[in-house]
Design a protein around this motif. Sequence first.
Motif, PDB file in Angstrom:
ATOM      1  N   ARG A 287     -10.795   7.605  11.163  1.00  0.00           N
ATOM      2  CA  ARG A 287     -10.268   7.151   9.966  1.00  0.00           C
ATOM      3  C   ARG A 287     -11.520   7.416   8.766  1.00  0.00           C
ATOM      4  NH1 ARG A 287      -8.691   1.450  12.296  1.00  0.00           N
ATOM      5  NH2 ARG A 287      -7.034   1.975  13.475  1.00  0.00           N
ATOM      6  N   THR A 288     -12.680   7.806   9.154  1.00  0.00           N
ATOM      7  CA  THR A 288     -13.612   8.329   8.210  1.00  0.00           C
ATOM      8  C   THR A 288     -13.232   9.809   7.763  1.00  0.00           C
ATOM      9  OG1 THR A 288     -15.205   6.897   9.252  1.00  0.00           O
ATOM     10  CG2 THR A 288     -15.993   8.384   7.691  1.00  0.00           C
ATOM     11  N   LYS A 289     -12.748  10.353   8.574  1.00  0.00           N
ATOM     12  CA  LYS A 289     -12.641  11.923   8.504  1.00  0.00           C
ATOM     13  C   LYS A 289     -11.129  11.941   7.799  1.00  0.00           C
ATOM     14  CE  LYS A 289     -14.961  14.243  11.801  1.00  0.00           C
ATOM     15  NZ  LYS A 289     -14.941  14.315  13.557  1.00  0.00           N
ATOM     16  N   ILE A 290     -10.447  11.140   8.126  1.00  0.00           N
ATOM     17  CA  ILE A 290      -8.783  11.195   7.464  1.00  0.00           C
ATOM     18  C   ILE A 290      -8.531   9.923   6.582  1.00  0.00           C
ATOM     19  CG2 ILE A 290      -6.352  11.480   7.921  1.00  0.00           C
ATOM     20  CD1 ILE A 290      -6.983  12.983  10.303  1.00  0.00           C
ATOM     21  N   GLY A 291      -8.854   9.800   5.430  1.00  0.00           N
ATOM     22  CA  GLY A 291      -8.819   8.693   4.704  1.00  0.00           C
ATOM     23  C   GLY A 291      -7.439   8.666   4.121  1.00  0.00           C
ATOM     24  N   MET A 292      -7.027   7.316   3.494  1.00  0.00           N
ATOM     25  CA  MET A 292      -5.529   6.913   3.178  1.00  0.00           C
ATOM     26  C   MET A 292      -5.786   6.150   1.730  1.00  0.00           C
ATOM     27  SD  MET A 292      -3.111   5.415   5.508  1.00  0.00           S
ATOM     28  CE  MET A 292      -1.256   5.596   5.118  1.00  0.00           C
ATOM     29  N   VAL A 293      -4.748   6.468   1.198  1.00  0.00           N
ATOM     30  CA  VAL A 293      -4.430   5.766  -0.180  1.00  0.00           C
ATOM     31  C   VAL A 293      -2.942   5.190  -0.073  1.00  0.00           C
ATOM     32  CG1 VAL A 293      -4.224   5.584  -2.751  1.00  0.00           C
ATOM     33  CG2 VAL A 293      -6.073   6.787  -1.560  1.00  0.00           C
ATOM     34  N   PHE A 294      -2.868   3.870  -0.449  1.00  0.00           N
ATOM     35  CA  PHE A 294      -1.494   3.069  -0.067  1.00  0.00           C
ATOM     36  C   PHE A 294      -0.554   3.124  -1.391  1.00  0.00           C
ATOM     37  CE2 PHE A 294      -4.783   1.858   3.007  1.00  0.00           C
ATOM     38  CZ  PHE A 294      -4.173   1.869   4.082  1.00  0.00           C
ATOM     39  N   GLN A 295       0.544   2.692  -1.074  1.00  0.00           N
ATOM     40  CA  GLN A 295       1.402   2.872  -1.926  1.00  0.00           C
ATOM     41  C   GLN A 295       0.928   1.796  -3.231  1.00  0.00           C
ATOM     42  OE1 GLN A 295       5.377   1.742  -0.449  1.00  0.00           O
ATOM     43  NE2 GLN A 295       6.415   1.705  -2.355  1.00  0.00           N
ATOM     44  N   ARG A 296       0.626   0.679  -2.855  1.00  0.00           N
ATOM     45  CA  ARG A 296       0.211  -0.389  -3.882  1.00  0.00           C
ATOM     46  C   ARG A 296      -1.337  -0.176  -3.876  1.00  0.00           C
ATOM     47  NH1 ARG A 296       3.499  -3.463  -6.664  1.00  0.00           N
ATOM     48  NH2 ARG A 296       5.656  -3.398  -6.108  1.00  0.00           N
ATOM     49  N   PRO A 297      -1.787  -0.135  -4.963  1.00  0.00           N
ATOM     50  CA  PRO A 297      -3.454  -0.342  -5.079  1.00  0.00           C
ATOM     51  C   PRO A 297      -3.867  -1.604  -4.358  1.00  0.00           C
ATOM     52  CG  PRO A 297      -2.356  -0.146  -7.368  1.00  0.00           C
ATOM     53  CD  PRO A 297      -1.284   0.040  -6.474  1.00  0.00           C
ATOM     54  N   ASN A 298      -4.874  -1.321  -3.554  1.00  0.00           N
ATOM     55  CA  ASN A 298      -5.277  -2.600  -2.772  1.00  0.00           C
ATOM     56  C   ASN A 298      -6.919  -2.587  -2.796  1.00  0.00           C
ATOM     57  OD1 ASN A 298      -5.799  -0.356  -1.256  1.00  0.00           O
ATOM     58  ND2 ASN A 298      -4.833  -0.942   0.738  1.00  0.00           N
ATOM     59  N   PRO A 299      -7.321  -2.833  -3.875  1.00  0.00           N
ATOM     60  CA  PRO A 299      -8.867  -2.887  -4.146  1.00  0.00           C
ATOM     61  C   PRO A 299      -9.040  -4.441  -3.413  1.00  0.00           C
ATOM     62  CG  PRO A 299      -7.779  -3.845  -6.197  1.00  0.00           C
ATOM     63  CD  PRO A 299      -6.775  -2.926  -5.202  1.00  0.00           C
ATOM     64  N   PHE A 300     -10.431  -4.377  -2.817  1.00  0.00           N
ATOM     65  CA  PHE A 300     -10.894  -5.716  -2.206  1.00  0.00           C
ATOM     66  C   PHE A 300     -11.266  -6.481  -3.482  1.00  0.00           C
ATOM     67  CE2 PHE A 300     -12.599  -2.417   0.991  1.00  0.00           C
ATOM     68  CZ  PHE A 300     -11.531  -2.805   1.672  1.00  0.00           C
ATOM     69  N   PRO A 301     -11.372  -8.086  -3.209  1.00  0.00           N
ATOM     70  CA  PRO A 301     -11.708  -8.734  -4.236  1.00  0.00           C
ATOM     71  C   PRO A 301     -13.147  -8.702  -4.537  1.00  0.00           C
ATOM     72  CG  PRO A 301     -11.084  -9.804  -2.247  1.00  0.00           C
ATOM     73  CD  PRO A 301     -10.672  -8.470  -2.145  1.00  0.00           C
ATOM     74  N   LYS A 302     -14.012  -7.584  -4.724  1.00  0.00           N
ATOM     75  CA  LYS A 302     -15.243  -7.350  -4.699  1.00  0.00           C
ATOM     76  C   LYS A 302     -15.621  -6.480  -6.141  1.00  0.00           C
ATOM     77  CE  LYS A 302     -16.095  -6.373  -0.014  1.00  0.00           C
ATOM     78  NZ  LYS A 302     -16.911  -7.571   0.583  1.00  0.00           N
ATOM     79  N   THR A 303     -16.780  -6.085  -6.453  1.00  0.00           N
ATOM     80  CA  THR A 303     -17.027  -5.487  -7.522  1.00  0.00           C
ATOM     81  C   THR A 303     -16.321  -4.020  -7.585  1.00  0.00           C
ATOM     82  OG1 THR A 303     -19.164  -4.854  -6.862  1.00  0.00           O
ATOM     83  CG2 THR A 303     -18.956  -6.895  -8.162  1.00  0.00           C
ATOM     84  N   ILE A 304     -16.299  -3.330  -8.495  1.00  0.00           N
ATOM     85  CA  ILE A 304     -16.003  -1.922  -8.484  1.00  0.00           C
ATOM     86  C   ILE A 304     -17.079  -1.136  -7.533  1.00  0.00           C
ATOM     87  CG2 ILE A 304     -15.615   0.166  -9.702  1.00  0.00           C
ATOM     88  CD1 ILE A 304     -14.873  -1.850 -12.016  1.00  0.00           C
ATOM     89  N   TYR A 305     -18.265  -1.311  -7.831  1.00  0.00           N
ATOM     90  CA  TYR A 305     -19.281  -0.786  -7.233  1.00  0.00           C
ATOM     91  C   TYR A 305     -19.250  -1.060  -5.486  1.00  0.00           C
ATOM     92  CZ  TYR A 305     -24.049   0.654  -5.750  1.00  0.00           C
ATOM     93  OH  TYR A 305     -25.028   1.277  -5.099  1.00  0.00           O
ATOM     94  N   ASN A 306     -18.952  -2.247  -5.256  1.00  0.00           N
ATOM     95  CA  ASN A 306     -18.964  -2.560  -3.758  1.00  0.00           C
ATOM     96  C   ASN A 306     -17.715  -2.030  -3.111  1.00  0.00           C
ATOM     97  OD1 ASN A 306     -21.475  -3.748  -3.228  1.00  0.00           O
ATOM     98  ND2 ASN A 306     -20.965  -5.655  -4.203  1.00  0.00           N
ATOM     99  N   ASN A 307     -16.689  -1.946  -3.936  1.00  0.00           N
ATOM    100  CA  ASN A 307     -15.374  -1.368  -3.476  1.00  0.00           C
ATOM    101  C   ASN A 307     -15.805  -0.173  -2.936  1.00  0.00           C
ATOM    102  OD1 ASN A 307     -12.298  -2.305  -3.125  1.00  0.00           O
ATOM    103  ND2 ASN A 307     -13.446  -3.601  -4.816  1.00  0.00           N
ATOM    104  N   VAL A 308     -16.159   0.847  -3.753  1.00  0.00           N
ATOM    105  CA  VAL A 308     -16.476   2.218  -3.534  1.00  0.00           C
ATOM    106  C   VAL A 308     -17.573   2.536  -2.339  1.00  0.00           C
ATOM    107  CG1 VAL A 308     -17.125   4.397  -4.670  1.00  0.00           C
ATOM    108  CG2 VAL A 308     -15.919   2.755  -5.970  1.00  0.00           C
ATOM    109  N   ALA A 309     -18.532   1.497  -2.418  1.00  0.00           N
ATOM    110  CA  ALA A 309     -19.550   1.614  -1.497  1.00  0.00           C
ATOM    111  C   ALA A 309     -19.158   0.968  -0.090  1.00  0.00           C
ATOM    112  CB  ALA A 309     -20.894   0.934  -1.936  1.00  0.00           C
TER     113      ALA A 309
END
Lengths: 252, 282, 288
Positions: free
Chosen positions: A85-107
């Motif tokens: 799952r690290t090598k093959i990433g996924m983006v879903f139909q609806r945006p699903n950000p974690f309820p965290k800061t932008i920084y912590n989402n990406v990190a």
Amino acid sequence: MVKELIKTKNLKLWFTDNYVLHDLDFTVYEKKITALIGPSGCGKSTLLRSFNRMNDLIPECKIEGEILLEGQNIYDSKADVTDVRTKIGMVFQRPNPFPKTIYNNVAYGLQIRGEKRKSVLDDVVEKSLRDAWIWDEVKDRLHTSALSLSGGQQQRMCIARALANQPKVLLLDEPTSALDPKSTAKIEELCIDLKDKVTILIVTHNIAQAGRISDYTTFMYLGDIIEFGETKRVFTVPKDKRTEDYLTGVFG
Amino acid sequence: MKLTKVILALVAILAIAMFVGCNNQNQEQTGSTLEGKITMSGSTTVLPIAQACAEEFMNQNPKVNISVRGGGSSIGIKDIMAGTVEIGNASRDAKGKEINKAKESGIDLYQNVVANDGIAIIVNPKNTITNLTLEQIQAIYTGKYTNWNELGGPDMNIVLISRDTSSGTYEVFYEIAMKKQNIVQNCIMVASNNAAVTSVKDTPGAISYAGLGYLSSSVKPVQVNGVDPTMANVLSGKYAVARKLNMYTNGAPQGITKTFIDFILSDEGQKIVEKQGFIKVK
Amino acid sequence: MKVFKEILFKAVTYFAAIFSILALFGIILTLFMEGIPMFQEVSLREFLFSSAWYPTNEHQSFGALALFFGSLAVTIGALVIAVPIGLGTAVYISEIAGSRTKEIIKPMIELLAGIPSVVYGLFGMAFLAPFLIRNIGIDSGLNIFTASIVLGIMIIPIISSMSEDALSTVPRALREASYGLGATRWETITRVVIPSAKTGIIGSFVLGFGRAIGETMVVIMVAGGAAQIPSSVFDPVRPLTTSIAVEMAETVLGSIHFHSLFALAIMLFIITFITNLFTELFLFKKVK
Ligand SMILES: Nc1ncnc2c1ncn2[C@@H]1O[C@H](COP(=O)(O)OP(=O)(O)OP(=O)(O)O)[C@@H](O)[C@H]1O
Ligand SMILES: [Mg+2]
């Protein structure tokens, strides 16, 4: 010279008694955009989710056959799911950000792998956000909640989040269906920009979108792959009558 | 939030008690034939006597209806003052304050002694102690001793157990045994005679006290000043920690209430008293 | 006709709402009206800062500090036990158990919630207390430790069922996002699912706190009832509720002792009020 990155061999998939993917042999070429199109319920999402073993989360799902990533079967008993799952990433139909800061989402991806050095995290977050074309919009508010972004921004942030893992493949399941035309256009351009770095597999109901951005197109129908080829060829001279009907809007 | 429930429940109980009380007064006029209704409330110590006697009395006089409630000695006296019951049970004598307050509202608190009760000092059967003086008991409960070996017993920490400060048994213990000295603060407080006995049974180092009627072979009563806590010793006045059990009425009992109290004081009634583990009046 | 129905509906719901508010104010009013008169004879300072609670003795004293600490001690003890177990149970049911296991466990936990508190008290008094004396070598089994265990068991169902509700409302999409980034189940649960359900989970702790601090029967039976400031978890204590319930039965209506019990009730009320207020503020802020 195109290189084969992923190959499926005799891939069969059931949800309990529902036979959903019918013995598929399918190839994804490296650093290209491959579009998966077909009528609703034909198994596009299911096929896509098979590539990063997301179907493992569904207890009713049974899978047979192989999916080879650079020759290694990702369903091998020795294969590491989190590595896949690290090598093959996924983006879903609806945006699903974690309820965290932008920084912590990406990190997030790096953090769960134990990366603690701030300089490394800072660099990766910035680079990923730049690659996803959203850096300029968020650089001053990295530590505010990701939920405060607009839908289109959230989706690009989700792409950045996936890119932070430096994946070989990015799976996109109808990534623009919940977005307005402007955000859609931006993500389409982004995909084209990204294909130098990463192989993209995208499911879309928007035939024009497939035409605009993809190099290869696969047409699925009721669990079978009916047609596969370079997008230009599939769109202009489809071999199968059903492909032609679908592209011209007879059904869908 | 629990609290609101408690308060609402109290209000409801009071309301019901008043309602029941009013009803009874009307019926009481039926006269001295053995027919009618008696209600009583009060001390939970007197409760078993009241209940057993009431049952027997109703067996012999089927047209008589006696209802018995607990609530505690103060409730019994309070209910007499409020006129909601015919008999108020109390495991202590009415206080001067209560008697005065009753007089003000035109009520004559009349004491009928129906039984005697001794409070036994109990320890766990594993404890080798057999006798304590009143002074030793006071020293134990004021925290001066903390280990049984200071009193010639086994090397074991003393676990103090008392009845809760609002029970009649506590009052007697506090006044007679403790001579009104404060019990040390780390003393465990339990809510009933049974809880006291159970706790002593389960706790090797424990000391507590309970009415003679509540003793069982699972705990060991000790002598006080060398006197065994027996019925005979209570009656003869030798045993130090004893008290009277009272049924208060408004003025000398009359009518069916008198018949009932006379019944309790008869030989037959006093047998029932003894059967309940208390001591007869004479 | 339609208009009439509309008005009737409005009126009915309005009175329903008014009724609960009136009840609340009625209760608060009762508490204060019956509690305040105590302070004519007992100073606020004695009430708040003295630990000598001798309401029926010759020289009465009404220091509630020990009772306050008693309540606090058993409640914190109960939370220490119930929070990890309740949350663990919730996570197990919502994230790990298969649907069949879930079907067995959930009703059993609901059953635990349905047991009357006096039964918990009996369990603590007749089984747990003697068990602890025999097995961990303490002098007495009626203490903070035992009360905390029994109260803890009692509030586990509250915490677990409410936390589980909160966990199960975390959207599947968030879990998938986490798994999709290579997270394990453990990482997904601890870093995404639980933080996302934070509001509901903390809410369950507050509810458990309220239940524990207000519980009466269990503490009467197992906390030991000693009005002292505890110095160890094996000390007996006397929570506020014990004094109110046990002493109310025997106190003379209108005496200072009577009023002092209402003052204890005010104290209890203020503790829960402040707790609720703080969580409300805290949670509200975080959500925004
Ligand atoms: N979790 C599941 N459990 C059982 N059956 C499922 C599940 N997910 C999908 N299916 C079934 O598998 C088949 C393919 O579904 P899939 O979601 O892959 O279709 P799709 O091509 O992505 O459709 P759409 O274009 O509507 O997204 C459908 O018949 C669907 O009912
Ligand atoms: Mg789909």
